[in-house]
Design a protein around this motif. Structure first.
Motif, mmCIF file in Angstrom:
data_model
loop_
_atom_site.group_PDB
_atom_site.id
_atom_site.type_symbol
_atom_site.label_atom_id
_atom_site.label_comp_id
_atom_site.label_asym_id
_atom_site.label_seq_id
_atom_site.Cartn_x
_atom_site.Cartn_y
_atom_site.Cartn_z
ATOM 1 N N LEU A 145 0.812 -1.202 0.049
ATOM 2 C CA LEU A 145 0.086 0.038 0.006
ATOM 3 C C LEU A 145 0.932 1.212 0.041
ATOM 4 N N GLN A 146 1.970 1.309 0.717
ATOM 5 C CA GLN A 146 2.776 2.463 0.729
ATOM 6 C C GLN A 146 3.447 2.667 -0.450
ATOM 7 N N ASP A 147 4.044 1.515 -1.276
ATOM 8 C CA ASP A 147 4.524 1.571 -2.627
ATOM 9 C C ASP A 147 3.378 2.088 -3.494
ATOM 10 N N LEU A 148 2.222 1.789 -3.245
ATOM 11 C CA LEU A 148 1.241 2.253 -4.127
ATOM 12 C C LEU A 148 0.981 3.844 -4.241
ATOM 13 N N VAL A 149 0.786 4.363 -2.757
ATOM 14 C CA VAL A 149 0.469 5.589 -2.741
ATOM 15 C C VAL A 149 1.657 6.422 -2.919
ATOM 16 N N LEU A 150 2.899 6.199 -2.481
ATOM 17 C CA LEU A 150 4.082 7.097 -2.495
ATOM 18 C C LEU A 150 4.773 6.957 -3.855
ATOM 19 N N GLY A 151 5.009 7.930 -4.465
ATOM 20 C CA GLY A 151 5.738 7.873 -5.610
ATOM 21 C C GLY A 151 7.160 7.699 -5.365
ATOM 22 N N ASN B 65 -5.466 6.188 10.359
ATOM 23 C CA ASN B 65 -3.981 6.286 9.890
ATOM 24 C C ASN B 65 -3.979 5.831 8.443
ATOM 25 N N LEU B 66 -4.815 5.111 7.562
ATOM 26 C CA LEU B 66 -4.882 4.987 6.041
ATOM 27 C C LEU B 66 -5.020 6.329 5.762
ATOM 28 N N LEU B 67 -6.006 7.157 5.975
ATOM 29 C CA LEU B 67 -6.227 8.385 5.363
ATOM 30 C C LEU B 67 -5.224 9.506 5.567
ATOM 31 N N LYS B 68 -4.488 9.456 6.580
ATOM 32 C CA LYS B 68 -3.535 10.145 6.819
ATOM 33 C C LYS B 68 -2.380 9.864 5.798
ATOM 34 N N GLN B 69 -2.139 8.519 5.790
ATOM 35 C CA GLN B 69 -0.852 8.097 4.666
ATOM 36 C C GLN B 69 -1.408 8.547 3.365
#
Length: 169
Positions: free
Chosen positions: A14-20, A161-165
């Motif tokens: 999820l972090q990889d998907l959200v962050l470039g 936490n997800l919304l914040k990420q």
């Protein structure tokens, strides 16, 4: 159950998907909408209450709901064709029930992913929100392209936490 742990901490996927590449959000300001998909009105209202009263989100401004997977796919397609002019999808987060009439969340997720992939568009985070947290259902959700599985009722700190990420809060 065994699968219950998966809702505690968002995965690296999820972090990889959200962050470039630079650790910046993968998409620009167009991607700030949330789609809630559930065939039970009560469940949509419960998520709305969390988003509005606890997360402080302007529901009418950035949230949309759909009552089944087929409707969710249509919402995404129409958004890309109209708002995104074929170049972008405004939805950054989809909270998807798994068991619904007409088209379940698994198929809907798969078809949304394929639709966006075919157009080379950024993929939203798709979260299974389900009462079925047994390992077989968690694996089915992840195999259909969902990033993470939340059990019902949703654990509020995990959602916040997800919304914040995703920088939605």
């Amino acid at each position: 159950g065994e699968g219950a742990d998966s809702s505690e901490a968002p995965s690296q996927l999820l972090q990889d998907l959200v962050l470039g590449e630079e650790g910046e959000p993968a998409s620009g300001p167009v991607s700030r909408k949330i789609l809630i998909v559930d065939d039970q009105f009560f469940n949509i209202q419960a998520l709305r209450t969390i988003l509005v009263q606890i997360a402080g989100i302007d529901f009418d401004e950035i949230c949309q709901s759909a009552s089944n997977g087929r409707e969710a796919l249509r919402v995404i397609q129409q958004n890309v064709d109209t708002v995104g002019q074929g170049e972008a999808c405004s939805y950054q987060l989809i909270l998807m029930d798994c068991n619904m009439p007409y088209m379940d969340g698994y198929e809907s997720c798969d078809r949304i992913r394929q639709f966006l992939y075919d157009r080379q568009l950024d993929q939203p985070a798709i979260v299974a929100v389900t009462g079925h947290t047994e390992k077989i259902y968690v694996e089915r959700a992840l195999n259909s392209g969902m990033n993470i599985v939340f059990s019902k009722p949703v654990h509020v700190p995990t959602l916040l936490n997800l919304l914040k990420q995703l920088e939605l809060k």
